[in-house]
Design a protein around this motif. Structure first.
Motif, PDB file in Angstrom:
ATOM      1  N   GLN A  49       0.784  -0.964  -0.058  1.00 59.48           N
ATOM      2  CA  GLN A  49      -0.056   0.029  -0.010  1.00 59.48           C
ATOM      3  C   GLN A  49       0.896   1.419   0.031  1.00 59.48           C
ATOM      4  OE1 GLN A  49      -2.306  -0.616   3.601  1.00 59.48           O
ATOM      5  NE2 GLN A  49      -3.862  -2.129   2.443  1.00 59.48           N
ATOM      6  N   GLY A 103       1.901   2.386  -3.253  1.00 60.07           N
ATOM      7  CA  GLY A 103       0.758   2.639  -4.187  1.00 60.07           C
ATOM      8  C   GLY A 103       0.253   1.852  -4.919  1.00 60.07           C
ATOM      9  N   ALA A 104       0.109   0.307  -4.400  1.00 56.12           N
ATOM     10  CA  ALA A 104      -0.356  -0.804  -5.163  1.00 56.12           C
ATOM     11  C   ALA A 104      -2.011  -0.593  -4.698  1.00 56.12           C
ATOM     12  CB  ALA A 104       0.180  -2.057  -4.609  1.00 56.12           C
ATOM     13  N   THR A 105      -2.773  -1.047  -5.819  1.00 56.04           N
ATOM     14  CA  THR A 105      -4.362  -0.982  -5.508  1.00 56.04           C
ATOM     15  C   THR A 105      -4.832  -2.189  -4.949  1.00 56.04           C
ATOM     16  OG1 THR A 105      -4.482  -2.041  -7.691  1.00 56.04           O
ATOM     17  CG2 THR A 105      -4.511   0.234  -7.909  1.00 56.04           C
ATOM     18  N   PRO A 106      -5.723  -2.472  -4.269  1.00 56.62           N
ATOM     19  CA  PRO A 106      -6.323  -3.512  -3.512  1.00 56.62           C
ATOM     20  C   PRO A 106      -6.274  -4.701  -4.396  1.00 56.62           C
ATOM     21  CG  PRO A 106      -7.721  -1.562  -3.079  1.00 56.62           C
ATOM     22  CD  PRO A 106      -6.815  -1.222  -4.046  1.00 56.62           C
ATOM     23  N   GLY A 107      -6.702  -4.570  -5.654  1.00 52.73           N
ATOM     24  CA  GLY A 107      -6.644  -5.690  -6.466  1.00 52.73           C
ATOM     25  C   GLY A 107      -5.176  -6.314  -6.932  1.00 52.73           C
ATOM     26  N   ARG A 108      -4.419  -5.198  -6.918  1.00 52.81           N
ATOM     27  CA  ARG A 108      -3.047  -5.853  -7.058  1.00 52.81           C
ATOM     28  C   ARG A 108      -2.252  -6.390  -5.996  1.00 52.81           C
ATOM     29  NH1 ARG A 108       1.681  -1.895 -10.169  1.00 52.81           N
ATOM     30  NH2 ARG A 108       3.343  -3.504 -10.245  1.00 52.81           N
TER      31      ARG A 108
END
Length: 310
Positions: free
Chosen positions: A186, A189-194
């Motif tokens: 997080q 900057g990773a998205t929840p899906g990633r």
């Protein structure tokens, strides 16, 4: 107090009658689709010569684990041929694969959802408790009412019976991922899906594959019960042997079930084995990709040489 009785059975019967009257068209469509998938897979397994199927499954075993599992797979399947249970074994394998695949397709997304949402987890947990504690024979009653007699009610009962461990172990595996690793993703900057695809699912893979393994084993444990509703295969042979008190036939069919169970168990366990050939090849590939090339070393040396000296 003598006449005090809760008419729960009558309520359940009325509910089943209502569901059958309203959703009968849906059950017919599900039965048609499942029967088509089962018949197609069964045709693929039964039509070719037995030695071709043995070679194909041994090659699959070799790719996931190595020559020892491949040899054991070939010997186990050849034993089934010698017992004259090959066609019945392939019928059972087709039923188990279809039922287990549907149970996996349902259980893994539900387990992921439960791991990411506490409300869903609280709702799903008592349902799973109910599915795991109800006697296996009880699944056959609504399955026969809605889907008739044959392979389809056997698959439906098998799916319901085998569903719970896949959901539980998927949720357990994702919740067991280190929170610091997720927070690091997080922070970048990773998205929840990633985060789910690249962090949580890979780290939870051993637990998820253990759930898949349990689904397959529970599916095989329902073979005999499914044979009681006309599913055929090895379960039908065992039911026939029980009716005739034929110990020899029951033992031959039972050994065939054991051989299939051992092969599927070792294959599914190999996918989550960190020390197997597949894991070793992945680690070697990662080391090759991560190894700096000669051009990278030259660029790094040049950049160091251009640093001003004080």
């Amino acid at each position: 107090m003598e006449n005090l009785r809760l008419p729960l059975g009558a309520w359940v019967e009325a509910l089943l009658d209502f569901i059958g009257a309203v959703f009968g068209w849906l059950f017919d469509a599900i039965a048609l689709a499942l029967d088509a998938i089962y018949e197609g897979l069964d045709w693929v397994l039964v039509t070719p010569p037995f030695w071709l199927i043995i070679i194909a499954l041994a090659a699959l075993a070799y790719s996931v684990k190595g020559w020892k599992l491949a040899l054991g797979t070939a010997l186990g399947l050849f034993l089934i041929v010698l017992l004259d249970q090959w066609d019945n074994a392939m019928d059972t394998l087709a039923l188990v694969l279809v039922a287990a695949a549907i149970a996996i397709i349902i259980s893994i997304p539900v387990g992921i959802w439960a791991a990411r949402n506490d409300t869903v987890s609280r709702i799903v947990r008592p349902i799973l408790d109910f599915l795991q504690t109800i006697p296996a024979f009880v699944y056959l009653i609504p399955a026969i009412i809605f889907f008739g007699v044959g392979a389809v009610p056997g698959m439906i009962a098998t799916i319901l019976f085998a569903l719970a461990p896949g959901v539980r172990l998927t949720e357990l595996g994702i919740r067991g991922v280190d929170s610091e690793v997720v927070e690091a993703g997080q922070a970048f900057g990773a998205t929840p899906g990633r985060i789910l695809r690249q962090i949580q699912l890979p780290l939870a893979l051993p637990s998820i594959m253990a759930g898949v393994n349990q689904i397959i084993m529970l599916s095989l444990s329902m073979v005999v019960i499914a044979g009681m509703v006309g599913a055929g295969g090895l379960g039908g042979e065992i039911v026939r042997a029980l009716g005739r008190i034929n110990v020899g036939l029951a033992f031959e069919a039972g050994i065939s079930v054991v051989m299939i169970a051992m092969i599927l168990d070792r294959m599914t366990s190999a996918f989550a084995d960190k020390g197997g050939p597949r894991a070793a090849s992945r680690r070697r590939a990662k080391r090759v990709d991560a190894a700096p090339t000669a051009r990278d070393k030259q660029d790094a040396a040049g950049s160091v040489s251009r640093i001003p000296m004080r």
